[in-house]
Design an enzyme around this catalytic site. Structure first.
Site, mmCIF file in Angstrom:
data_model
loop_
_atom_site.group_PDB
_atom_site.id
_atom_site.type_symbol
_atom_site.label_atom_id
_atom_site.label_comp_id
_atom_site.label_asym_id
_atom_site.label_seq_id
_atom_site.Cartn_x
_atom_site.Cartn_y
_atom_site.Cartn_z
ATOM 1 N N THR A 39 -15.945 25.077 4.700
ATOM 2 C CA THR A 39 -14.847 25.655 5.461
ATOM 3 C C THR A 39 -13.674 25.806 4.510
ATOM 4 O O THR A 39 -13.351 24.875 3.777
ATOM 5 C CB THR A 39 -14.451 24.741 6.636
ATOM 6 O OG1 THR A 39 -15.542 24.660 7.547
ATOM 7 C CG2 THR A 39 -13.227 25.263 7.355
ATOM 8 N N GLU A 46 -3.969 23.624 13.074
ATOM 9 C CA GLU A 46 -5.138 23.670 12.204
ATOM 10 C C GLU A 46 -5.010 22.772 10.982
ATOM 11 O O GLU A 46 -6.004 22.256 10.486
ATOM 12 C CB GLU A 46 -5.398 25.108 11.749
ATOM 13 C CG GLU A 46 -5.790 26.064 12.858
ATOM 14 C CD GLU A 46 -7.168 25.746 13.416
ATOM 15 O OE1 GLU A 46 -8.114 25.585 12.628
ATOM 16 O OE2 GLU A 46 -7.291 25.656 14.634
ATOM 17 N N ASP A 86 -19.625 19.809 9.923
ATOM 18 C CA ASP A 86 -19.757 20.379 11.255
ATOM 19 C C ASP A 86 -20.959 21.302 11.377
ATOM 20 O O ASP A 86 -21.115 21.993 12.374
ATOM 21 C CB ASP A 86 -18.485 21.144 11.638
ATOM 22 C CG ASP A 86 -18.251 22.364 10.761
ATOM 23 O OD1 ASP A 86 -18.944 22.507 9.736
ATOM 24 O OD2 ASP A 86 -17.369 23.171 11.091
#
Length: 279
Positions: free
Chosen positions: A87, A64, A82
């Site tokens: 995020t 990640e 995205d």
């Protein structure tokens, strides 16, 4: 943060970060005494062992975040384009998917008046979209400030466990899997979430069950995990953003081929071409 194409369980995005997913421990019915005996090693060598849990966190972080230092990600926040808004954090809580809202609400419940609490109305409004309305310009700065608070760090840990880690551990134990199998479940849940779509964790597992049985149902653990990873790779290849399957091919399968079902150290693997080692 290195990889900007974080995966989600939603087919229209390119995020490797994940959306919130709730997975209950799914029972497999009453087990015969012999089957319970097969499942017993999971309790002794599972990811609930603190040292093994730490390994799991580092393995996921290598994929990640291109780093074993998962604790450095509490302060991470960006919009990676995205379609999921911001995020952030150790498991990719997103402002557009509800898990960030749940996290900030938990923090507000535990620490009323904290620096992020004032953003709760905005987080409710932007949930389900990529909007920054009511969050800009100071939300990222305030997130990083909050990340210095050990109470907020604990909230991130607790939400990660509630939504991803604990459900994966419970299902892995139900299936009689040891640490490696439990980790395979955890990593799949982190990437794919758990919902009704064909590439969700529960449906990856169902696909695997068509060709192999887990130890709790009398099957061979290695055979079943190979079937699960085959199903996982199939799910990843359904989307271009998931098409690099190295976190399976050059990580999890490496451990499986070596028969390291308990995730014992030392561990050596590659993800996205980068090499990692845990001694």
């Amino acid at each position: 943060m290195v990889h900007a194409d974080r995966d989600t369980a939603f087919p229209t995005t390119v995020s490797r970060r994940t959306v919130v997913a709730l997975l209950g421990a799914v029972g497999t019915g009453a087990l015969l005494g012999a089957q319970r005996a097969l499942a017993a090693p999971a309790a002794a060598s599972g990811l609930d062992d603190p040292a093994k849990k730490e390994i799991a966190m580092e393995l996921v972080s290598s994929a990640e975040n291109s780093s074993l230092d998962w604790k450095a990600q509490y302060k991470y926040i960006e919009d990676i384009g995205d379609g999921r808004g911001y995020t952030a954090g150790i498991i990719g809580f997103c402002s557009g998917t509800g898990d960030m809202l749940d996290l900030v609400q938990l923090y507000a419940d535990r620490e009323p008046g904290n620096v992020l609490a004032k953003y709760l109305p905005a987080l409710r409004k932007v949930n389900g979209s990529d909007s920054h309305s009511g969050l800009d310009p100071n939300y990222p700065k305030d997130w990083r400030k909050a990340a210095q608070d050990t109470a907020f760090q604990q909230c991130q840990n607790d939400e990660r466990d509630r939504v991803y880690f604990n459900p994966a551990l419970a299902q892995g134990k139900t299936d009689g899997l040891r640490a490696l199998g439990q980790f395979c479940y955890y990593d799949a849940l982190v990437m794919h979430g758990d919902g009704d779509d064909p590439t969700s964790f529960r449906n990856i597992r169902k696909r695997a069950l068509r060709s192999a049985k887990p130890p709790a149902q009398g099957g061979d653990e290695t055979t079943y995990l190979n079937a699960f990873l085959d199903a996982r790779v199939w799910a990843m290849k359904q989307e271009e953003a998931h098409s690099d399957t190295s976190r399976v091919d050059t990580e999890q399968r490496v451990f499986l081929r070596r028969g390291n079902l308990d995730l014992n150290t030392p561990l050596d693997w590659k993800v996205y071409g980068d090499s990692y080692h845990i001694g």
